[in-house]
Scaffold this active site. Structure first.
Site, PDB file in Angstrom:
ATOM      1  N   SER A   1       0.823  -1.210   0.000  1.00 12.54           N
ATOM      2  CA  SER A   1       0.000   0.000   0.000  1.00 12.54           C
ATOM      3  C   SER A   1       0.854   1.256   0.000  1.00 12.54           C
ATOM      4  O   SER A   1       1.506   1.537  -0.982  1.00 12.54           O
ATOM      5  CB  SER A   1      -1.034   0.020   1.117  1.00 12.54           C
ATOM      6  OG  SER A   1      -2.038   0.969   0.778  1.00 12.54           O
TER       7      SER A   1
ATOM      8  N   HIS B   1       2.854  14.823   5.467  1.00 15.53           N
ATOM      9  CA  HIS B   1       2.682  16.252   5.211  1.00 15.53           C
ATOM     10  C   HIS B   1       3.326  16.918   6.425  1.00 15.53           C
ATOM     11  O   HIS B   1       2.874  16.702   7.556  1.00 15.53           O
ATOM     12  CB  HIS B   1       1.210  16.632   5.072  1.00 15.53           C
ATOM     13  CG  HIS B   1       0.530  15.870   3.985  1.00 15.53           C
ATOM     14  ND1 HIS B   1       0.744  16.125   2.647  1.00 15.53           N
ATOM     15  CD2 HIS B   1      -0.312  14.819   4.038  1.00 15.53           C
ATOM     16  CE1 HIS B   1       0.042  15.277   1.925  1.00 15.53           C
ATOM     17  NE2 HIS B   1      -0.606  14.466   2.748  1.00 15.53           N
TER      18      HIS B   1
ATOM     19  N   CYS C   1      -1.728  -3.502   3.366  1.00 21.03           N
ATOM     20  CA  CYS C   1      -2.730  -4.516   3.033  1.00 21.03           C
ATOM     21  C   CYS C   1      -2.275  -5.867   3.567  1.00 21.03           C
ATOM     22  O   CYS C   1      -1.083  -6.142   3.638  1.00 21.03           O
ATOM     23  CB  CYS C   1      -2.917  -4.607   1.523  1.00 21.03           C
ATOM     24  SG  CYS C   1      -3.545  -3.094   0.802  1.00 21.03           S
TER      25      CYS C   1
END
Length: 127
Positions: A63, A68, A83
């Site tokens: 995945s 940020h 996953c």
């Protein structure tokens, strides 16, 4: 397997301001975090904003990891989604928090693919 994946959402506070604004450092930390968790890195894309802040993603076979950063607040928002049940996203999340020298973290882990999301109380840790 009970879920299709595990999604860790972490708020990192009190981070080293210089590290939050160092593109090369952030990119290396995220690649290293993925590898330490046992993931297979596929692609890496990071962008540094002017005058500050970095956003980026490491795409893994399982995945992704994202960030940020907000150096002006000593804060980073990170996601680690894996996953399957082979990889623990907390391994990567904890590695990132330590590398960024976070003094406080708030973490929520969501099981994915199980129907309606039921949030548990976040795990808060002051380091």
């Amino acid at each position: 397997m009970d879920t299709m994946g595990r999604h860790v959402i972490a708020e990192l506070w009190g981070c080293d301001v210089d590290k939050l604004n160092d593109l090369s450092f952030i990119e290396q930390v995220f690649v290293d975090a993925a590898l330490k968790a046992g993931a297979e890195v596929r692609e890496v894309a990071f962008h540094k904003f002017a005058p500050q802040g970095i956003s980026g993603v490491v795409i893994i076979s399982e995945s992704h990891l994202t960030i940020h950063s907000f150096p002006e607040h000593g804060y980073a928002s990170i996601d680690v989604y894996t996953c399957g049940d082979r990889i623990d996203p907390n391994v990567a999340s904890n590695y990132i928090a330590e590398a960024l020298k976070a003094t406080a973290t708030e973490v929520v882990e969501l099981p994915r693919g199980m129907g309606p999301i039921q949030l548990e109380k976040p795990k808060v840790k002051v380091l």
